[in-house]
Design a protein around this motif. Structure first.
Motif, PDB file in Angstrom:
ATOM      1  N   VAL A  66       0.670  -1.052   0.157  1.00 51.83           N
ATOM      2  CA  VAL A  66       0.074  -0.113  -0.027  1.00 51.83           C
ATOM      3  C   VAL A  66       0.901   1.360   0.121  1.00 51.83           C
ATOM      4  O   VAL A  66       1.829   1.282   0.674  1.00 51.83           O
ATOM      5  CB  VAL A  66      -0.967  -0.019   1.314  1.00 51.83           C
ATOM      6  N   LEU A  67       0.494   2.205  -0.877  1.00 52.90           N
ATOM      7  CA  LEU A  67       1.176   3.601  -0.953  1.00 52.90           C
ATOM      8  C   LEU A  67       0.055   4.548  -0.408  1.00 52.90           C
ATOM      9  O   LEU A  67      -0.824   4.630  -1.263  1.00 52.90           O
ATOM     10  CB  LEU A  67       1.743   3.638  -2.116  1.00 52.90           C
ATOM     11  N   ASP A  68       0.563   5.302   0.393  1.00 53.97           N
ATOM     12  CA  ASP A  68      -0.396   6.362   0.861  1.00 53.97           C
ATOM     13  C   ASP A  68      -0.018   7.768   0.846  1.00 53.97           C
ATOM     14  O   ASP A  68       1.035   8.262   1.397  1.00 53.97           O
ATOM     15  CB  ASP A  68      -0.661   6.282   2.482  1.00 53.97           C
ATOM     16  N   ILE A  69      -0.409   8.394  -0.337  1.00 57.02           N
ATOM     17  CA  ILE A  69       0.118   9.428  -0.761  1.00 57.02           C
ATOM     18  C   ILE A  69      -0.469  10.774   0.092  1.00 57.02           C
ATOM     19  O   ILE A  69      -1.879  10.927  -0.102  1.00 57.02           O
ATOM     20  CB  ILE A  69      -0.191   9.925  -2.243  1.00 57.02           C
ATOM     21  N   ASP A  92       4.657  12.014   2.519  1.00 51.64           N
ATOM     22  CA  ASP A  92       4.035  13.667   2.653  1.00 51.64           C
ATOM     23  C   ASP A  92       5.251  14.536   2.281  1.00 51.64           C
ATOM     24  O   ASP A  92       6.333  14.170   2.688  1.00 51.64           O
ATOM     25  CB  ASP A  92       3.284  13.502   3.867  1.00 51.64           C
ATOM     26  N   SER A  93       4.985  15.551   1.958  1.00 49.78           N
ATOM     27  CA  SER A  93       5.977  16.661   1.713  1.00 49.78           C
ATOM     28  C   SER A  93       6.246  17.730   3.024  1.00 49.78           C
ATOM     29  O   SER A  93       6.918  18.364   2.923  1.00 49.78           O
ATOM     30  CB  SER A  93       5.745  17.461   0.581  1.00 49.78           C
ATOM     31  N   TYR A  97       3.705  16.852   9.669  1.00 46.81           N
ATOM     32  CA  TYR A  97       2.951  15.599   9.470  1.00 46.81           C
ATOM     33  C   TYR A  97       3.722  14.311   9.576  1.00 46.81           C
ATOM     34  O   TYR A  97       3.144  13.254  10.099  1.00 46.81           O
ATOM     35  CB  TYR A  97       2.117  15.379   8.120  1.00 46.81           C
ATOM     36  N   LEU A  98       4.798  14.260   8.982  1.00 45.18           N
ATOM     37  CA  LEU A  98       5.470  12.665   9.063  1.00 45.18           C
ATOM     38  C   LEU A  98       5.959  12.701  10.577  1.00 45.18           C
ATOM     39  O   LEU A  98       6.229  11.453  10.799  1.00 45.18           O
ATOM     40  CB  LEU A  98       6.678  13.000   8.030  1.00 45.18           C
ATOM     41  N   VAL A 120       3.846  14.086  -4.259  1.00 47.37           N
ATOM     42  CA  VAL A 120       3.094  13.085  -5.439  1.00 47.37           C
ATOM     43  C   VAL A 120       3.858  13.412  -6.709  1.00 47.37           C
ATOM     44  O   VAL A 120       3.787  12.300  -7.517  1.00 47.37           O
ATOM     45  CB  VAL A 120       1.587  13.634  -5.699  1.00 47.37           C
ATOM     46  N   TYR A 121       4.701  14.245  -6.827  1.00 52.83           N
ATOM     47  CA  TYR A 121       5.198  14.632  -8.379  1.00 52.83           C
ATOM     48  C   TYR A 121       6.553  13.931  -8.180  1.00 52.83           C
ATOM     49  O   TYR A 121       7.126  13.766  -9.158  1.00 52.83           O
ATOM     50  CB  TYR A 121       5.692  16.075  -8.387  1.00 52.83           C
ATOM     51  N   ASP A 122       6.824  13.379  -6.968  1.00 54.24           N
ATOM     52  CA  ASP A 122       8.361  12.441  -6.837  1.00 54.24           C
ATOM     53  C   ASP A 122       8.077  10.875  -6.803  1.00 54.24           C
ATOM     54  O   ASP A 122       8.935  10.246  -6.349  1.00 54.24           O
ATOM     55  CB  ASP A 122       8.849  12.896  -5.496  1.00 54.24           C
ATOM     56  N   VAL A 123       6.764  10.503  -7.087  1.00 51.03           N
ATOM     57  CA  VAL A 123       6.391   9.061  -6.935  1.00 51.03           C
ATOM     58  C   VAL A 123       7.584   8.028  -7.693  1.00 51.03           C
ATOM     59  O   VAL A 123       7.624   6.827  -7.098  1.00 51.03           O
ATOM     60  CB  VAL A 123       4.964   8.701  -7.061  1.00 51.03           C
TER      61      VAL A 123
END
Length: 260
Positions: A66-69, A92-93, A97-98, A120-123
């Motif tokens: 699972v990937l949670d973006i 997360d960026s 939050y992390l 998300v742009y770095d997935v």
């Protein structure tokens, strides 16, 4: 307060202090009897929303990835671990939050969830496909939302996508023809035509709210990015499957960062 209650309260003080130090929290999570956001303006969020559509997700994720973006404090990442997912990655960026997510996961015994600072742009940097990708509450915070969906399809979506976006405008969905002549423009006046509202300044006191689709647009964007909508599981929430990219035979429709 009796002696037993006083003892429990005393034992929770270090936990309560740590939660407060990591605040403010957007995810309300029960960490050993202490809630992270008990006064959340949306109530018991996101738990109360999740309970309305959770039955549409596999109850058993044993052996699945699972990937949670946009994982925020990790609520959905931990829920997927509770369902037996073998590998869960939350990205997360926002380091704030992390830090919350790592603390919450460790407190609840899910220290094997991997949390990384990626947008998300770095997935593509993850270099793997996941059985389930969670993309909840992120689209409308993006300056380039369709690109984000394209990147998810190209780089990380192996099968299922759990998607949610805030929606505004019409809740109706009109039937769209395959093509229209250049001279025909009336359909653009229809409220049920797929539309995305651009927010130049702020919405709900949040400068990161950039694009908000109506229902027709959210569904059209999913299809345009190569996802088949399997179920509209709850208001604004969709269970999708990865499919072929429309018009893919004519070449890539968007730029793909870090491809190859």
């Amino acid at each position: 307060m009796n002696l037993a209650a006083r003892s429990i309260h005393s034992d929770q003080e270090p936990l309560r202090a740590r939660i407060e130090a990591l605040g403010p929290w957007f995810h309300n999570i029960d960490l050993g009897g202490v809630w992270t956001a008990p006064d959340h303006f949306l109530g018991d969020y996101p738990n109360m929303k999740f309970r309305r559509f959770e039955t549409h997700l596999p109850a058993n994720l044993t052996g699945k990835s699972v990937l949670d973006i946009g994982c925020n404090a990790g609520f959905y990442s931990m829920e997927m671990k509770r369902r037996g997912a073998e590998r869960v990655v939350g990205i997360d960026s926002d380091d704030h939050y992390l830090a919350q997510a790592r603390f919450a996961a460790e407190t609840l015994g899910y220290a094997n969830i991997e949390f990384r600072n990626l947008s998300v742009y770095d997935v593509a940097a993850l270099g793997e496909k996941f059985d389930l990708v969670i993309f909840m509450g992120v689209l409308y915070h993006l300056r380039h939302p369709l690109l984000a969906l394209d990147l998810i399809h190209e780089h990380v979506a192996g099968d299922m996508l759990l998607f949610q976006s805030m929606q505004r405008g019409s809740n109706q969905v009109m039937e769209i023809a395959e093509d229209y002549p250049f001279e025909e423009t009336e359909m653009f006046r229809e409220s049920a035509w797929p539309k995305m509202y651009f927010i130049e300044r702020e919405y709900a006191h949040d400068w990161t709210n950039w694009w908000v689709p109506n229902r027709a647009c959210a569904e059209a964007m999913l299809r345009a990015s190569g996802f088949t909508i399997e179920t509209r599981a709850e208001d604004e929430v969709y269970i999708c499957r990865r499919a072929e990219m429309p018009y893919g035979q004519w070449g890539a429709g968007a730029a793909y960062p870090a491809k190859g």
